[in-house]
Structure formats: C-alpha cells, structure tokens
Design a protein around this motif. Sequence first.
Motif, PDB file in Angstrom:
ATOM      1  N   THR A   2     -12.882  16.169  -1.487  1.00  0.00           N
ATOM      2  CA  THR A   2     -13.516  16.949  -2.553  1.00  0.00           C
ATOM      3  C   THR A   2     -12.469  17.915  -3.093  1.00  0.00           C
ATOM      4  O   THR A   2     -11.398  18.080  -2.507  1.00  0.00           O
ATOM      5  N   ALA A   3     -12.819  18.571  -4.176  1.00  0.00           N
ATOM      6  CA  ALA A   3     -11.896  19.567  -4.731  1.00  0.00           C
ATOM      7  C   ALA A   3     -11.742  20.740  -3.763  1.00  0.00           C
ATOM      8  O   ALA A   3     -10.699  21.381  -3.716  1.00  0.00           O
ATOM      9  N   ASP A   4     -12.767  21.006  -2.987  1.00  0.00           N
ATOM     10  CA  ASP A   4     -12.735  22.156  -2.077  1.00  0.00           C
ATOM     11  C   ASP A   4     -11.931  21.917  -0.811  1.00  0.00           C
ATOM     12  O   ASP A   4     -11.286  22.825  -0.309  1.00  0.00           O
ATOM     13  N   ASN A   5     -11.977  20.694  -0.245  1.00  0.00           N
ATOM     14  CA  ASN A   5     -11.323  20.505   1.047  1.00  0.00           C
ATOM     15  C   ASN A   5      -9.875  20.019   0.938  1.00  0.00           C
ATOM     16  O   ASN A   5      -9.196  19.885   1.938  1.00  0.00           O
ATOM     17  N   GLY A   6      -9.406  19.707  -0.250  1.00  0.00           N
ATOM     18  CA  GLY A   6      -8.006  19.354  -0.444  1.00  0.00           C
ATOM     19  C   GLY A   6      -7.632  17.947  -0.016  1.00  0.00           C
ATOM     20  O   GLY A   6      -6.463  17.567  -0.102  1.00  0.00           O
ATOM     21  N   LEU A   7      -8.589  17.148   0.433  1.00  0.00           N
ATOM     22  CA  LEU A   7      -8.254  15.812   0.917  1.00  0.00           C
ATOM     23  C   LEU A   7      -7.926  14.850  -0.218  1.00  0.00           C
ATOM     24  O   LEU A   7      -7.207  13.876  -0.004  1.00  0.00           O
ATOM     25  N   ARG A   8      -8.425  15.117  -1.399  1.00  0.00           N
ATOM     26  CA  ARG A   8      -8.051  14.257  -2.536  1.00  0.00           C
ATOM     27  C   ARG A   8      -6.551  14.364  -2.808  1.00  0.00           C
ATOM     28  O   ARG A   8      -5.894  13.375  -3.095  1.00  0.00           O
ATOM     29  N   SER A   9      -6.023  15.561  -2.694  1.00  0.00           N
ATOM     30  CA  SER A   9      -4.578  15.710  -2.921  1.00  0.00           C
ATOM     31  C   SER A   9      -3.789  15.065  -1.788  1.00  0.00           C
ATOM     32  O   SER A   9      -2.699  14.553  -2.010  1.00  0.00           O
ATOM     33  N   LEU A  10      -4.351  15.067  -0.575  1.00  0.00           N
ATOM     34  CA  LEU A  10      -3.684  14.382   0.532  1.00  0.00           C
ATOM     35  C   LEU A  10      -3.602  12.891   0.247  1.00  0.00           C
ATOM     36  O   LEU A  10      -2.556  12.266   0.451  1.00  0.00           O
ATOM     37  N   ALA A  11      -4.688  12.310  -0.242  1.00  0.00           N
ATOM     38  CA  ALA A  11      -4.682  10.887  -0.596  1.00  0.00           C
ATOM     39  C   ALA A  11      -3.620  10.629  -1.651  1.00  0.00           C
ATOM     40  O   ALA A  11      -2.874   9.652  -1.565  1.00  0.00           O
ATOM     41  N   SER A  12      -3.519  11.505  -2.648  1.00  0.00           N
ATOM     42  CA  SER A  12      -2.501  11.344  -3.693  1.00  0.00           C
ATOM     43  C   SER A  12      -1.093  11.472  -3.121  1.00  0.00           C
ATOM     44  O   SER A  12      -0.183  10.750  -3.523  1.00  0.00           O
ATOM     45  N   ASP A  13      -0.921  12.401  -2.187  1.00  0.00           N
ATOM     46  CA  ASP A  13       0.398  12.594  -1.572  1.00  0.00           C
ATOM     47  C   ASP A  13       0.838  11.365  -0.786  1.00  0.00           C
ATOM     48  O   ASP A  13       2.037  11.108  -0.646  1.00  0.00           O
ATOM     49  N   LEU A  14      -0.101  10.595  -0.261  1.00  0.00           N
ATOM     50  CA  LEU A  14       0.228   9.420   0.545  1.00  0.00           C
ATOM     51  C   LEU A  14       0.456   8.167  -0.293  1.00  0.00           C
ATOM     52  O   LEU A  14       0.912   7.157   0.233  1.00  0.00           O
ATOM     53  N   LEU A  15       0.135   8.209  -1.574  1.00  0.00           N
ATOM     54  CA  LEU A  15       0.269   7.022  -2.425  1.00  0.00           C
ATOM     55  C   LEU A  15       1.665   6.413  -2.415  1.00  0.00           C
ATOM     56  O   LEU A  15       1.780   5.182  -2.406  1.00  0.00           O
ATOM     57  N   PRO A  16       2.745   7.202  -2.417  1.00  0.00           N
ATOM     58  CA  PRO A  16       4.070   6.565  -2.370  1.00  0.00           C
ATOM     59  C   PRO A  16       4.277   5.714  -1.119  1.00  0.00           C
ATOM     60  O   PRO A  16       5.047   4.762  -1.133  1.00  0.00           O
ATOM     61  N   HIS A  17       3.577   6.037  -0.044  1.00  0.00           N
ATOM     62  CA  HIS A  17       3.726   5.286   1.205  1.00  0.00           C
ATOM     63  C   HIS A  17       2.688   4.181   1.344  1.00  0.00           C
ATOM     64  O   HIS A  17       2.934   3.192   2.022  1.00  0.00           O
ATOM     65  N   SER A  18       1.523   4.371   0.723  1.00  0.00           N
ATOM     66  CA  SER A  18       0.420   3.435   0.934  1.00  0.00           C
ATOM     67  C   SER A  18       0.209   2.486  -0.228  1.00  0.00           C
ATOM     68  O   SER A  18      -0.498   1.500  -0.094  1.00  0.00           O
ATOM     69  N   GLY A  19       0.800   2.767  -1.372  1.00  0.00           N
ATOM     70  CA  GLY A  19       0.555   1.965  -2.559  1.00  0.00           C
ATOM     71  C   GLY A  19      -0.749   2.386  -3.217  1.00  0.00           C
ATOM     72  O   GLY A  19      -1.493   3.191  -2.677  1.00  0.00           O
ATOM     73  N   PRO A  20      -1.037   1.856  -4.392  1.00  0.00           N
ATOM     74  CA  PRO A  20      -2.255   2.254  -5.110  1.00  0.00           C
ATOM     75  C   PRO A  20      -3.502   1.934  -4.287  1.00  0.00           C
ATOM     76  O   PRO A  20      -3.619   0.851  -3.717  1.00  0.00           O
ATOM     77  N   LEU A  21      -4.416   2.881  -4.233  1.00  0.00           N
ATOM     78  CA  LEU A  21      -5.601   2.695  -3.403  1.00  0.00           C
ATOM     79  C   LEU A  21      -6.566   1.666  -3.996  1.00  0.00           C
ATOM     80  O   LEU A  21      -7.391   1.113  -3.278  1.00  0.00           O
ATOM     81  N   ALA A  22      -6.446   1.405  -5.270  1.00  0.00           N
ATOM     82  CA  ALA A  22      -7.349   0.449  -5.912  1.00  0.00           C
ATOM     83  C   ALA A  22      -7.061  -0.991  -5.490  1.00  0.00           C
ATOM     84  O   ALA A  22      -7.954  -1.824  -5.479  1.00  0.00           O
ATOM     85  N   ARG A  23      -5.812  -1.282  -5.155  1.00  0.00           N
ATOM     86  CA  ARG A  23      -5.487  -2.661  -4.770  1.00  0.00           C
ATOM     87  C   ARG A  23      -5.666  -2.819  -3.274  1.00  0.00           C
ATOM     88  O   ARG A  23      -5.456  -1.893  -2.499  1.00  0.00           O
ATOM     89  N   LEU A  24      -6.067  -4.009  -2.875  1.00  0.00           N
ATOM     90  CA  LEU A  24      -6.231  -4.296  -1.458  1.00  0.00           C
ATOM     91  C   LEU A  24      -4.932  -4.847  -0.881  1.00  0.00           C
ATOM     92  O   LEU A  24      -4.247  -5.640  -1.525  1.00  0.00           O
ATOM     93  N   THR A  25      -4.613  -4.468   0.317  1.00  0.00           N
ATOM     94  CA  THR A  25      -3.449  -5.015   1.008  1.00  0.00           C
ATOM     95  C   THR A  25      -3.838  -6.367   1.596  1.00  0.00           C
ATOM     96  O   THR A  25      -5.025  -6.681   1.725  1.00  0.00           O
ATOM     97  N   PRO A  26      -2.859  -7.178   1.982  1.00  0.00           N
ATOM     98  CA  PRO A  26      -3.193  -8.446   2.645  1.00  0.00           C
ATOM     99  C   PRO A  26      -4.070  -8.248   3.893  1.00  0.00           C
ATOM    100  O   PRO A  26      -4.930  -9.065   4.172  1.00  0.00           O
ATOM    101  N   VAL A  27      -3.868  -7.151   4.600  1.00  0.00           N
ATOM    102  CA  VAL A  27      -4.677  -6.873   5.786  1.00  0.00           C
ATOM    103  C   VAL A  27      -6.142  -6.658   5.369  1.00  0.00           C
ATOM    104  O   VAL A  27      -7.061  -7.211   5.989  1.00  0.00           O
ATOM    105  N   GLU A  28      -6.347  -5.889   4.304  1.00  0.00           N
ATOM    106  CA  GLU A  28      -7.718  -5.638   3.845  1.00  0.00           C
ATOM    107  C   GLU A  28      -8.349  -6.919   3.304  1.00  0.00           C
ATOM    108  O   GLU A  28      -9.528  -7.173   3.532  1.00  0.00           O
ATOM    109  N   ARG A  29      -7.577  -7.715   2.592  1.00  0.00           N
ATOM    110  CA  ARG A  29      -8.119  -8.972   2.062  1.00  0.00           C
ATOM    111  C   ARG A  29      -8.479  -9.937   3.193  1.00  0.00           C
ATOM    112  O   ARG A  29      -9.464 -10.633   3.130  1.00  0.00           O
TER     113      ARG A  29
END
Length: 175
Positions: free
Chosen positions: A145-172
Amino acid sequence: MTDDLMTRARQALADEEAARLRAKADELATGDERARLQTEAEAKRQHARDTAAKALNAPAVALGTVAQKFDAAVAALVALAEAAELRHRTIQQQAALLIAAHVPEARARGGNSVELDGELHSVRDAKPDELLARAVALAAREVGTADNGLRSLASDLLPHSGPLARLTPVERAHR
C-alpha cells in the motif's frame, strides 16, 4: 406602613435565602456533573486501554507469531534458492555428460542448457537470484500500500526480478 416594610423585608430575606439555596444547589449539581463526567472519562480511558491491550496481545499480532512466519518465509526462500541451484548444477552436469557421450538426439548449448527429447532445459529458466527477488517482489505487490512502502520495495526489486506482469518459466510450469 411598618407591616408593609416588614413584609417586604421578609420577602427580601426569603428571596435571598432562595437565591442562596439555588446557588448552592447549582454548585452541588455542577460538582456532581463534574464527578460524573470524570467517571465517564476514566471509564472511556480504561476501555481504550483494555481494548488496546487485547488487540496488541492477540496471538495473530504477537511478535513471536511474526517471528515464526519470518522463519518460515526464510526457510521457504532458502528452499527455493536451493532448488534453483540444484537445477542449475544438474543442467550443467548433464550437459557435460551428454557432450562427452556424444548423444545424437541431445544438444548441449555451452553447458548452460540441454535440449533432450524436444524439451529445452536452461539455467536461465530458474536463476536463484531472479527467483528470490521475484518471490519478494510478488509478495510485496500483494500486500503493498502507499502507507507501508511495500509497493516501492516491489519496484526496487524489478531490475532483479524482471517485470511482474510477465510470468517466468517457473511460474508457467506451475500453472
């Protein structure tokens, strides 16, 4: 005339006495009201204190419960990283063995992937660092949420995790 003065004097004294009694009654009523308001305020404070103590000591929010969940999450992330690392090592080992054995229907690609029976097995499909970052980013996105700061954490991890909208082979593979 004296009777009239005496009557008026008695009336004045009675009025003064009535006014004094009303003032005293008002003073007592104000004191009672003040005591009642203080009692109500104390009851509200005690209720708020009891409610807060009950909420803060509930098993679901106890620090020990959060610590257990933290330990379980760390163990799950360790298991995820170990599984990805095992997959990585196995692909590399099998690629080397297939190359050494000259298996015609298998193709090893630089030791980081193997194509066997039409199925490609690649270390890039389950990189441990990407999977860990993605797991944390997806969890942060779920509860962010905007209050707990976890959205920014997810954004900070994008360079390492790739776009969250796409599924990885593991998820598929799981879905």
